[in-house]
Every structure is written in C-alpha cells, then in structure tokens.
Write an enzyme that holds these catalytic residues in place. Structure first.
Site, PDB file in Angstrom:
ATOM      1  N   TRP B 320      45.802  64.390 -42.905  1.00 24.93           N
ATOM      2  CA  TRP B 320      45.175  65.658 -43.311  1.00 24.93           C
ATOM      3  C   TRP B 320      45.172  66.654 -42.144  1.00 24.93           C
ATOM      4  CZ3 TRP B 320      41.037  68.626 -41.725  1.00 24.93           C
ATOM      5  CH2 TRP B 320      40.610  69.614 -42.609  1.00 24.93           C
ATOM      6  N   HIS B 321      45.018  66.127 -40.945  1.00 24.53           N
ATOM      7  CA  HIS B 321      44.929  67.015 -39.781  1.00 24.53           C
ATOM      8  C   HIS B 321      46.264  67.600 -39.374  1.00 24.53           C
ATOM      9  CE1 HIS B 321      40.863  65.403 -39.376  1.00 24.53           C
ATOM     10  NE2 HIS B 321      40.629  66.493 -38.677  1.00 24.53           N
ATOM     11  N   GLY B 322      47.346  66.993 -39.804  1.00 24.94           N
ATOM     12  CA  GLY B 322      48.640  67.581 -39.453  1.00 24.94           C
ATOM     13  C   GLY B 322      49.798  66.685 -39.813  1.00 24.94           C
ATOM     14  N   PHE B 468      45.085  73.126 -40.085  1.00 25.03           N
ATOM     15  CA  PHE B 468      44.814  71.952 -40.913  1.00 25.03           C
ATOM     16  C   PHE B 468      44.630  72.301 -42.385  1.00 25.03           C
ATOM     17  CE2 PHE B 468      42.909  70.924 -36.696  1.00 25.03           C
ATOM     18  CZ  PHE B 468      44.072  70.356 -36.237  1.00 25.03           C
TER      19      PHE B 468
END
Lengths: 398, 468
Positions: B320-322, B468
């Site tokens: 999800w963060h990248g 994000f």
C-alpha cells in the site's frame, strides 16, 4: 451562585482571548491573499535583484497547464505583506553555524560546505564553488570548441583563460577543469592563448573576491596586462590612476548571498584609469557607459560588480573613433565587464558579445559585417563548459 | 494543492470560509464538494475525471447493493464487482509499472509501456470508497442516496490526499447534520496551526538533512555516524510530515463541522512494535484490521492460518505504501517483528525496564524507516553494513562536507520534544486556564508567523505521503 457567576466570567474571558486569536488568524491568512490580489503589486526586489511575480488572472489553458497555479504561489510569496522585509530580516538568521567559527579539525584541508553548492576552502574565508570535471560537461565543451575553431578561421583570435573556483579541487590541490590545456589541445588553426596564472588557493585568493565568484581588481588588472602582452601592445598598457575602496555598505558577493551567509562580506576595491572619450552603445542604443556614482543611493546588499561594471548585456559597442586602429570582438561573459572599457581603449571599435543574452546570433555574418580584425575569447572556465550556446539566449545563466 | 502552501492558506481557505459560512446548510456539501475538486485539480487537473468516475461507479454499485440486499448472491456479486473495480484502479495507476518491470526482469522480456503517473492520494480515497461499499454491504451504514454527499465524503479536501482514512461511518451523520460552533472552529484553527508548524518548521528542515545524505550519489561512502544522523532526521521527518498533515486535516475538519478520528498518538514514545502500530497511522492499521485481517479470520483460527493472515496483512500494508520491493520488505520486516512479539517477546519485554523497552522499539522503528527510505536494495544493504559495522570513514571530512546541515540541529531539538507528550504534560500541570490559553494562543500565532516566514523563504515543500 457566586461561584457559577465567577466561572461564567472566566469562560467569557477565555472566549474573548480565543476570539482575538481567531481574528488574528483570519487577518493573517485572509489579508495575505487579499493584498496579493487587490493591492498594487511591487514590481522589483532590490534584495534579490529580480522582478517580482504578480497576480495574473487565470484562464482554462493556464489552469490545465499548471502555470496559473505556479504563478499564484510565486506571486503570493513575492507580494505577501512585508515579504521582502521578512526575507531581509530573516535571510541568514537560520544559519546557526555562521555564529560560530568552524573548528580547525573540521576545516583543515577540507571544503567546509556552507550550502549545497558553496563552500569555504580550508580554514580560510575564501568562499568557492565546488569542483567540476571536464567529463561532467563534455558535451558543452565539444559544442563550444566547434565555434572557437570557426573563430580561428574568421579572424586573428586570442584566448585568455580565467580559471574560476570550480576549475580547482583545493582539497586535493588539483586543477580539475583545465580550460587552458583543453583549448590548447583541441583548437585548430592559428590562435594565441594565455591564462591567468592561478595554481593554488593562495593564487586564487590574490585574484578573486572572497565572497564572489568573479575576479577582483587585482585579477582584472593582471588579466588586462596579460591580454595586452598577448596582443603585442605591452607598451600601451595603462597605469592605475587611483584605487578606490568601498567599505560601507560592504560587498556581499554572489557566494555569500547564495549560501545566505550574510555575515560574510568584504570591501570592494576598484582601479581608475585615464581613458579617452568614446561612444557607448548598448543593444544598439547610444547611452552612458556604466560608472561609479558616489552620490547614488547605496542599497545594503548593493551588488557593486554589476552597478560599477555594468550588467551582462547581449551587445555592447565601444567606439573610440580611431579608424587607424583595428576592430575587436570580445566573446564575453560577466568576467569581461570590468576590463571591456580598458581593452577597448586600444582599438577603434570594440564589439562585446555576451551571447547568453541574445536571442539569436550569426557570428560569421557579424564578424564580416563589422570588419572585425581580432577576436578575444575571454574564457572564464564557464565560457568553455557552462552555457548552452546554441546561439540562443540562456536567460538562466549567471 | 498543499496545505502548507500560501495558495491554500491565503486564497483557498479564506475564500472557502466566506462562501461556506454565508451559505445555508443545504448548499454546504455542494460547496465543499466543488472546492474539494478544485483542491484536487490544482496539481493534476486530469485526474479529477478518475475521481469523478470512481465516485459515480461506487455510488451506483452501492445503491445496487442496497437494492438487492435481500438477494445475497446478487449483492455479494456487486460487492465483488465494486471491490474489483476499486482495486483495478489502484493496480493500474499505482502498480502497473512495477508489475511490468518485474515481469520483464523475471521472464527476460522487454515489454515497454508509457509510464503511468500516480494520481495523488489514490490509495487514500480508494480505501475510503472501499470501506463505504463494504459497510453498505454489511449493513453497518445506510446507503447514501445523494451523490453530492457521497462525493463530498470521498473528495473532502482535508483528508483527500494524505489521510487520515476516514470511514464513512465516522462522518455519516455529519454529512447531513453538522454544526460549527465558535469553540469548534477555534479548536480547528489551533489544531491546523500545530500541524502546519510540524510540517513547515520541523519536517521540512529534517528533510534537508535526510534528503541531502540519502539522495547523495556518495551515500554508501558515509561513516556510520552520518548515516545514523540522517536516519534520525528521516525518522522525525516522516512523523512530523505525516502527523502534521493529519493534524491539519483534523483541524480543517473541525472548522467545517467534521470530527475525524485521531491518526497518531506519539508513536515514538512506544514501548514495543505492537504498541507502535497502535499509535502510528491508526486509520490505516484499523482499516486493514477491519477489512482484511478480521475477514480473513484474524487470530480466531489455527496458528498457521493466523500467521498467514498476519503475513498477508503486512504484505499488503507494505505494498500500500508504494510499488517497490523495499516497501514489501518493510511490510514483511514488521510482520516478522510483530509475530515474534506476539509469540513470546512481548512477555519478555514486559519484564524489562521501561527505558530498555523504549530503546528496543525506537531502534527497530528506525531500522524500519531505513528500509522504507532507500528504494535501491543494494544501497540499502551497504548502508546497513556501514551502520552496523560502525564504518569509520573520515568523520571530519564528512562533517566538513555536510557542515551546513548543522544549521538544522535546533530543529532536532524541537523534533525530540514534539515526539513526546511534553506539551500535554505542561497543559495538565498549568492550572490557570486564562494564562494557559493566552500563552498557547501567543505560541500558536508565533508558529503561524514562523511557518509563513519559512514558506516565504523556502520553496521546498512536498508532502511525503502524497505518494501513497
């Protein structure tokens, strides 16, 4: 009952305090925007030496391209009430390191970075640019060399190299960007070449400002003498009449301003000479040549190098009305500004071309049209590496 | 548009205040919706259409779920369709380049596609929409029949691009009935200024250190002390950047009558990693807990299944963060630590003195941020090696070459103070309410003034969590 009253009274006081706070917030944020959009905008910043951005009405295209948004943020930054004052007052206040001397263990034989791109050379007050190598700029170098080889064919061409600080790695004690050898090894045809004799930090300090990337009056005069020798006019070299030093307000050079090191300034000295009268044309307009005016109001951060020697201009012509002498073209950058007049005084007409500031320039045609006999390429390091001289203006170049 | 821009502060916000507060209640959602779209379009006008598409499709699908509520299979299929649609958007716009790169590397292919730019905040608003559709399916919230109200919820500018992830259930009632009192508005202003100061005064200055060192071409040559300092700077940068944004979002919410949930609770004052994840990006962890972990069975299943559930949640959290392997690694790093803590370490930690537990958590959090910050795995390995083998390097040379970074030392002090509930403690100690309010208001106005000075003087500004 009394306690209740007392509590109510205290609550009222708190509400008033919060009301004042909220009103202050609204005034600060709303006032800033209101004044940017509706107030008569300020046009110039003497502090930053540039035009200030102003509010422009948006349209569909500018919004979609994002130029409106960018301009609005810039305009707010520039036009926010007291923004220039804020910048002037706070400019170097957050540079906490400038309040303390650099420990010897840290600075000795090291570049002490005062900014990402400006450093002190060892434990001196000499501010320098960081070293650059030829490899990093090979494409530009090749580009420039092609023009210079054309010059050699078109006129009697002279190169004078001024190695600026980024040509050196003073930490390692080496010349990383050797413009002199580069020209000498790559130029074709007939030409003359000389260089300002700078081998190490001591030499550099002698000829260059401490807080600026340009050469000082000693460097300029040495350069002038070297160039005259190269021209074979050694016996015509003009002597210094006087040396004037401006101490107040002091000179804040490009490096101290760039690195926001406003505790670092220096005296600004310049030489005066006896120069015969001449006509001075700037971008095709007959006008007064740049000179030091004692009476003019001095701004705290006055950039003397420009105000005294003139701004960088696309085309300057010095006409000494001496048809018996030759015509000269100087391929110039800001380094030539202090000695343009001096050199021109030995010629009939001198054409100073700073191609960064010309939209287009056909040098072959120009040399032919103006009967140019000699070309002097005043090759500060950046003349060979820096600017993308595709014969178009590079307005961002310094 | 950035909260920490003069455009937002001096044009957008005052204009919205005027229009919003002179309008009657029934137009307020529409006003917020339009302003939110302008806010979003400010940086990337073209992606506004993607958001409008997302709002429209989810509006229709949620209505269909509600309509066919009694036909379980149909409503479940529609939910599946909605989930697929939302996840597809995320995959196309966020992960497609990453997927193609990996397919190329794995199968030795050379598939080339045009780089797809990441729409700002897509991860945040997609998760909000998902929570809405799932909650409608579960019957936990009523379906929103007014598309403007749903659009307002999804595009609401305070939390649009960097969270917190606001559940529909949190503001369901506020979307139709909300009141703004003077006290609430002032509370919002105060919270907003705190966030602005965190971002502009601390995070941006910490970023100068972290970015200078970590983005340097010679990053792998630095001595351990320089890497450590940069890592600490990044640790503070990411916290003050993100929590600053959340504070601003919560504050803005108050100003317009909304109450968003808290997103941070002094995460660097944690005593374990489990504790850290209860305090860091609370809205994301609780989202994964409620919409992934628990539906998978949570911990009410056999141990291997529970471990798998935990693994999946942290894999997804990392992703999800990248779209990059370092984020996957970062997620799995926390999976391992949390698993070990839950299996046995927690009991051991409880027996240790508080200081040791604190050090344990803070060290692991920092290691996590190093994985998070360095996208190139080779560089990451070198940095770990240099950091843990205490590579000496030439300390004085490193110091000289980064001397100007010492200018940022005072901000380190602010960051350390701000990472702990020091202000809260003072607040409790001071008894004189009037004095306390006067003092805090003066300080807040000073923070606002200083932030504006920094904004005028400094153009460096990107929020980390935009990615994000």
């Amino acid at each position: 009952m009394k306690r209740k009253k007392q509590k109510k009274k205290e609550e009222n006081k708190l509400t008033i305090v919060d009301m004042i706070f909220t009103i202050c917030f609204l005034i600060i944020v709303g006032g800033g925007g209101f004044m940017t959009v509706f107030r008569t905008p300020k046009k110039l910043s003497y502090l930053e030496g540039r035009e200030l951005k102003t509010f422009k009405m948006p349209n569909f295209k500018t919004f979609v391209l994002g130029t409106f948004q960018k301009n609005l943020e810039d305009a707010l930054t520039d036009q926010f009430p007291l923004s220039q004052k804020i910048k002037e007052v706070t400019d170097d206040k957050f540079n906490f390191t400038s309040y303390f001397p650099v420990p010897k263990k840290v600075c000795l034989n090291h570049y002490v970075y005062l900014h990402e791109e400006r450093a002190l050379a060892s434990c001196t007050n000499q501010m320098v640019e960081l070293p650059l190598t030829v490899e990093e700029r090979q494409e530009d170098v090749d580009n420039h060399l092609a023009y210079y080889n054309d010059f050699n064919e078109l006129a009697d061409t002279y190169y004078y190299v001024i190695p600026r600080s980024y040509a050196f790695d003073f930490e390692k004690g080496v010349l990383t960007f050797d413009t002199y050898s580069l020209l000498k090894n790559n130029l074709k045809g007939k030409y003359h070449i000389e260089t300002l004799d700078v081998k190490n930090l001591e030499d550099y300090q002698k000829y260059f400002f401490k807080t600026d990337h340009h050469w000082n009056n000693k460097g300029q005069y040495q350069g002038y003498k070297d160039i005259m020798k190269m021209f074979g006019k050694e016996d015509e070299i003009r002597s210094v009449v006087d040396e004037i030093t401006i101490k107040d307000p002091p000179f804040y050079g490009s490096a101290s301003k760039y690195a926001r090191q406003l505790k670092r300034s220096e005296d600004f000295s310049f030489y005066t000479f006896d120069i015969p009268p001449y006509f001075y044309m700037r971008d095709g307009v007959l006008t007064e040549s740049p000179h030091f005016d004692e009476k003019s109001k001095r701004y705290k951060f006055e950039y003397y190098y420009n105000s005294l020697y003139g701004d960088d201009i696309g085309e300057i012509v010095y006409d000494f009305k001496a048809p018996e002498k030759e015509n000269l073209m100087i391929w110039a950058s800001s380094y030539s500004n202090p000695i343009n007049e001096l050199i021109a005084s030995h010629f009939n007409k001198t054409f100073i071309i700073d191609v960064r500031w010309l939209e287009s320039f056909d040098y072959k045609e120009y040399i032919k049209a103006n009967d140019i006999d000699k070309i002097l390429v005043l090759a500060s390091t950046d003349v060979i590496d820096g600017y993308r001289w595709n014969m178009g203006g590079d307005k961002d170049a310094v | 548009m950035l909260f920490s821009s003069l455009t937002f502060l001096c044009i957008f916000l005052p204009l919205l205040f005027v229009i919003y507060f002179i309008s009657s209640d029934k137009y307020r959602n529409l006003i917020l919706f339009v302003f939110s779209l302008v806010f979003y379009a400010w940086g990337e006008p073209k992606y506004i259409f993607l958001m409008l598409l997302s709002i429209s499709v989810n509006y229709v699908l949620a209505r269909l779920i509600d309509k066919y509520r009694k036909r379980k299979k149909t409503s479940r299929s529609i939910l599946l369709l909605a989930t697929l649609f939302n996840i597809s958007l995320l995959v196309i716009f966020k992960y497609f380049n990453f997927l193609i790169d990996n397919v190329n590397a794995l199968l030795n292919l050379n598939i080339t596609i045009r780089d797809i730019a990441l729409p700002i905040g897509i991860s945040f608003y997609t998760f909000q929409i998902l929570s809405y559709v799932i909650d409608v399916y579960r019957g936990e919230v009523k379906v929103q029949k007014n598309i403007i109200s749903l659009g307002t919820y999804i595009s609401l500018f305070p939390q649009l691009i960097a969270g917190p992830i606001v559940r529909y259930s949190t503001i369901e009632k506020q979307l139709t009935h909300r009141t703004v009192t003077f006290d609430k508005f002032t509370k919002g202003v105060k919270r907003f200024i705190v966030g602005l100061g965190k971002k502009v005064i601390i995070a941006n200055n910490m970023a100068m250190i972290a970015d200078t060192i970590f983005d340097s071409s010679s990053v792998s040559e630095y001595s351990w002390i320089i890497i450590l300092v940069s890592l600490l700077a990044y640790t503070f940068q990411i916290y003050f950047d993100f929590s600053g944004y959340s504070d601003m979002a919560i504050g803005l919410g108050h100003m317009f009558g909304f109450d968003f949930e808290e997103n941070f609770n002094y995460p660097y004052a944690s005593f374990s990693i489990t504790d850290f994840w209860r305090r860091w990006h609370i809205s994301l962890s609780s989202w994964f807990r409620d919409y992934v972990y628990i539906p998978l069975g949570g911990n009410r299943c056999k141990k291997p299944r529970w471990i798998l559930n935990l693994f999946l949640v942290w894999l997804l959290t990392g992703l999800w963060h990248g779209a990059s392997w370092n984020f996957v690694l970062w997620g799995l790093y926390y999976f391992v630590i949390l698993l070990v803590e839950k299996l046995f370490l927690h009991k051991l930690l409880d027996k240790l003195p508080k200081l040791l537990r604190y050090i344990y958590a803070f060290v692991l959090i920092n290691i996590g941020w190093l994985i998070f910050r360095i996208e190139d795995i080779n560089t990451l390995l070198i940095l770990f090696k240099n950091l843990f083998t205490l590579k000496r390097g030439d300390f004085y040379l490193d110091l000289a070459h980064n001397y100007y970074l010492l200018n940022y030392v005072p901000y380190f002090i602010f960051a350390i103070i701000g990472s702990f509930p020091v202000v809260k403690w003072f607040n409790q100690k001071m008894k004189n309410e009037l004095f306390k309010t006067c003092l805090s208001n003066i300080l807040l106005l000073a923070i606002l003034g200083l932030s504006i000075i920094f904004l005028i003087n400094n153009s460096y500004n990107p929020f980390i969590y935009f990615r994000f």
